[in-house]
Design a protein around this motif. Sequence first.
Motif, PDB file in Angstrom:
ATOM      1  N   LEU A 146      -5.521   0.102  12.808  1.00  0.00           N
ATOM      2  CA  LEU A 146      -5.620   0.014  10.853  1.00  0.00           C
ATOM      3  C   LEU A 146      -6.466  -1.470   9.960  1.00  0.00           C
ATOM      4  O   LEU A 146      -5.532  -2.579  10.382  1.00  0.00           O
ATOM      5  N   GLN A 180      -6.807   0.394   5.200  1.00  0.00           N
ATOM      6  CA  GLN A 180      -6.407   1.873   6.298  1.00  0.00           C
ATOM      7  C   GLN A 180      -5.019   1.549   6.105  1.00  0.00           C
ATOM      8  O   GLN A 180      -4.153   2.783   5.618  1.00  0.00           O
ATOM      9  N   CYS A 181      -4.099   0.275   5.669  1.00  0.00           N
ATOM     10  CA  CYS A 181      -3.087   0.242   5.254  1.00  0.00           C
ATOM     11  C   CYS A 181      -2.594   0.988   4.424  1.00  0.00           C
ATOM     12  O   CYS A 181      -1.807   1.020   4.060  1.00  0.00           O
ATOM     13  N   LEU A 182      -3.425   1.212   3.369  1.00  0.00           N
ATOM     14  CA  LEU A 182      -2.722   1.559   1.742  1.00  0.00           C
ATOM     15  C   LEU A 182      -1.532   0.903   1.504  1.00  0.00           C
ATOM     16  O   LEU A 182      -0.531   0.550   0.673  1.00  0.00           O
ATOM     17  N   ASP A 220       4.812  -1.821  -1.158  1.00  0.00           N
ATOM     18  CA  ASP A 220       4.483   0.100   0.420  1.00  0.00           C
ATOM     19  C   ASP A 220       3.427  -0.114   0.678  1.00  0.00           C
ATOM     20  O   ASP A 220       2.373  -1.229   0.577  1.00  0.00           O
ATOM     21  N   SER A 221       2.970   1.112   1.912  1.00  0.00           N
ATOM     22  CA  SER A 221       2.223   0.754   2.978  1.00  0.00           C
ATOM     23  C   SER A 221       1.791   1.972   3.536  1.00  0.00           C
ATOM     24  O   SER A 221       3.055   3.223   3.187  1.00  0.00           O
ATOM     25  N   ILE A 222       1.302   2.332   3.982  1.00  0.00           N
ATOM     26  CA  ILE A 222       1.013   3.917   4.736  1.00  0.00           C
ATOM     27  C   ILE A 222       2.373   3.541   5.955  1.00  0.00           C
ATOM     28  O   ILE A 222       2.789   4.598   6.104  1.00  0.00           O
ATOM     29  N   GLN A 235       4.479   5.767   3.988  1.00  0.00           N
ATOM     30  CA  GLN A 235       5.083   6.670   3.409  1.00  0.00           C
ATOM     31  C   GLN A 235       3.788   7.804   4.950  1.00  0.00           C
ATOM     32  O   GLN A 235       4.939   8.807   5.681  1.00  0.00           O
ATOM     33  N   GLN A 236       2.333   8.285   4.722  1.00  0.00           N
ATOM     34  CA  GLN A 236       2.071   8.428   5.775  1.00  0.00           C
ATOM     35  C   GLN A 236       2.696   8.813   7.027  1.00  0.00           C
ATOM     36  O   GLN A 236       2.898   9.826   8.072  1.00  0.00           O
ATOM     37  N   LEU A 237       2.443   7.921   7.593  1.00  0.00           N
ATOM     38  CA  LEU A 237       3.071   7.094   9.015  1.00  0.00           C
ATOM     39  C   LEU A 237       4.337   6.875   9.593  1.00  0.00           C
ATOM     40  O   LEU A 237       4.781   6.496  10.603  1.00  0.00           O
TER      41      LEU A 237
END
Length: 336
Positions: A144, A148-150, A155-157, A160-162
Motif C-alpha cells: 500500500l 492507501q494506508c488511510l 490511526d490507519s487502515i 480499521q479495514q485490515l
Amino acid sequence: MAQSLQSFHTFSLASQCSQLIEITDLAQLQQLTFASPFCILGEGSNTVFLSTYQGTVIKMATRGVNTTERQDDYLLEVAAGENWHQLVRDSLAQGMPGLENLALIPGTAGAAPVQNIGAYGVELAKYIEYVEYLDIATKQIKRLNKQQCLFGYRDSIFKQQLKNKAVITTVALALPKQWQPELSYGPLQQLDTVTPQSVFEQVVTTRNSKLPDPYVLANAGSFFKNPIITNQQLHTLLQAHPQLPHYVYDEQHHKVAAGWLIEQAGLKGHRIAGIEVHQQQALVLVNHGNSNGDDLIAMITYIQQQIWQRYQIELHHEVRLMAVTDECHITLEDRA
C-alpha cells in the motif's frame, strides 16, 4: 502449553497465552494457519494483556534495513521487527535525518504505521513511501502506498479495514535530502543551534525527563489519545481554563493535551492497587506490581469519568488492550 506474557509487554501485568510464536523470516510467517484467536505483537510497548489470552501471540522479530540513495531522498526499506529508536539513531548517524522528532518512541518499525506514531509535531505518515503486509487470507505479500494506508491521528487502515487481516512485514520510508526541521513544539523552540542531532538530543532529553523507562518502571507510554474537539468546545473551555494547551487539527477542530486535563483534575499519583497515574507525567499509567487487568480497567474508567465530569471531554485510550480472545475498548458508553 501456556506461555507467560509478563515479559513480552512493557506494562508487565501477570498474563499468559496459549501459544507464542516468534517470526524471524517471512517464509515462517506464510506457513502459519492463523487459526483464531491470534494477536500480532512487536515489542509490546503499546499492548497490555489484561488476563489469560486464549490464543496465539505472533511476535514479529524479522530484521534488516535496505537503504537506496535516490536523487532527492533516501529510501529505507525496514523489516517489521527492527527496533524503532535504533532505526532513528542509525539513520541520523548515516547522514539521513528526518526521524529525529520520533526518537525514543518504544516499539518496532512494523508496529509504527498501525497507529501512525507521532511526537513533537511529526507523524510517521509524513515519511511513509509504502507499507508491505502479508494478506492473511491469500498468504500473498501486498503493498500500500501512503494514501492507501488511510493515515489519521493515531490511526490507519491497519487498525480499521485490515485489522486481523494483515501482518505488516516491511515499512518503506523516504527521507528527503533537503532537511526541514520541525520545531513547533515547546522545548524545540528554545534550541540555540538547530541541527538534526540537536533536535534528536532535545527530544531524547525531554522524553527521558517526562516518561519513565518501561524497563525500569512498567508502563505502556502515553496511555490516552489527545482529544480532538470542536472550535466551539475549545472556545468554551478556554474561558474556564485559559492555560489549556491546544493545537490546530483542522479548520473545525483543535487537539487538546490529555495529560494536562488529567493533571489539572488532580489525578497525578492516584492509585488503584499497584496501578498509578505517574507523578511526573499524568498521561502515563505505571504498574508497580501486584495488579491485574481489572485494576487497570478500574483506573481507566475512573480517569474517563473524572475528565468527563470536569470538561465534558471523553478520553480514549491509545494503548491496545487484549482481553481473553480479542482487543477491547473501555469507553464511557460502556457504563451509560
